[in-house]
Design an enzyme around this catalytic site. Structure first.
Site, short mmCIF file in Angstrom:
data_model
loop_
_atom_site.label_atom_id
_atom_site.label_comp_id
_atom_site.label_asym_id
_atom_site.label_seq_id
_atom_site.Cartn_x
_atom_site.Cartn_y
_atom_site.Cartn_z
N CYS A 98 1.02 -1.26 0.45
CA CYS A 98 -0.02 0.31 -0.12
C CYS A 98 0.57 1.49 -0.14
O CYS A 98 2.44 1.10 -0.10
CB CYS A 98 -0.69 -0.32 1.03
SG CYS A 98 -0.31 0.51 3.01
N CYS A 172 -1.00 1.72 -3.86
CA CYS A 172 -0.84 2.98 -4.62
C CYS A 172 -0.21 3.10 -6.03
O CYS A 172 0.75 3.85 -5.98
CB CYS A 172 1.03 1.43 -4.01
SG CYS A 172 1.11 0.47 -4.62
N CYS A 176 3.62 1.57 -7.44
CA CYS A 176 3.68 0.18 -7.55
C CYS A 176 3.82 -0.63 -8.33
O CYS A 176 4.29 -0.35 -9.27
CB CYS A 176 1.49 -0.83 -7.61
SG CYS A 176 0.51 -0.50 -5.99
#
Length: 224
Positions: A98, A172, A176
């Site tokens: 996250c 995210c 990510c």
């Protein structure tokens, strides 16, 4: 670089206190003992140093830095061992990501570890790691008998992502990491940052349901 366990001392930053230098040298010795026959001293020291660097700029209590560096280096070395085929236990490995690694991903990690037991491996990380775990997340998990106070916000690294069989992302976004061939799941969950316990409980319960479905999909029977 020398293969002596004491070689780390020659590479430690001058600004560190004597206690921190001793703690890092002790950490290096412990890691060398744990990974003896798997990785050489140079690799272990490099991972310990780079792990220290990850926390040095944002740690609120400097005396905890060597411990955080050791724990993160251990996780990274275990991941690297899986990537390089030095660990072949067949356990599914899941990475929860996250933004701050302080709420959603920590609760998911807590549930996975609690329910999978020794039948799976899980890690967590954040694109912009916070300084501490969200107190409301800690309280919410404590209410269901899961203690996540031993965890800490941390980034992800290439070897950790590469070692994962499943990467679960939670907010995210473009930050990510995307590695070809990996299985990805995006869990659309509200961010518990700044929220009170009443707002976090539904997020926690949603995460539990998702973890149980993930375990079933991975062929892992929950221990509880």
């Amino acid at each position: 670089m020398s293969d002596s366990p004491l070689s780390l001392a020659a590479h430690i930053r001058r600004e560190l206190s004597i206690d921190q230098q001793l703690a890092l040298t002790t950490a290096a010795t412990r890691l060398q003992s744990e990974f003896d026959g798997t990785f050489g001293v140079a690799t272990i020291e490099r991972f310990l140093h780079s792990s220290y660097d990850q926390f040095a700029g944002r740690a609120t209590i400097a005396n905890f830095l060597p411990l955080l560096a050791e724990r993160f280096a251990r996780q990274r070395l275990n991941a690297l061992a899986r990537v390089e085929g030095k660990v072949s236990d067949g356990k599914p490995t899941v990475l929860f990501l996250c933004t701050h690694n302080a709420g959603r991903s920590q609760m998911a990690l807590g549930y996975f570890t609690f329910l999978a037991g020794e039948n799976g491996v899980a890690w967590s990380g954040g694109s912009e790691p916070g300084n501490e775990i969200n107190p409301s997340a800690v309280q919410a998990m404590s209410e269901v008998g899961i203690d996540i106070t031993g965890e800490f916000p941390k980034p992800w690294t290439d070897e950790i992502v590469r070692a994962a069989d499943v990467v679960v992302t939670m907010g995210c976004g473009d930050a990510c990491p995307i590695f070809p061939g990996k299985r990805y799941e995006n869990w659309d969950l509200p961010d518990p940052a700044g929220q009170g316990i009443d707002a976090v409980r539904p997020i926690r319960d949603d995460i539990e349901e998702r973890i149980r479905r993930l375990l079933a999909d991975l062929g892992i029977t929950p221990t509880r």
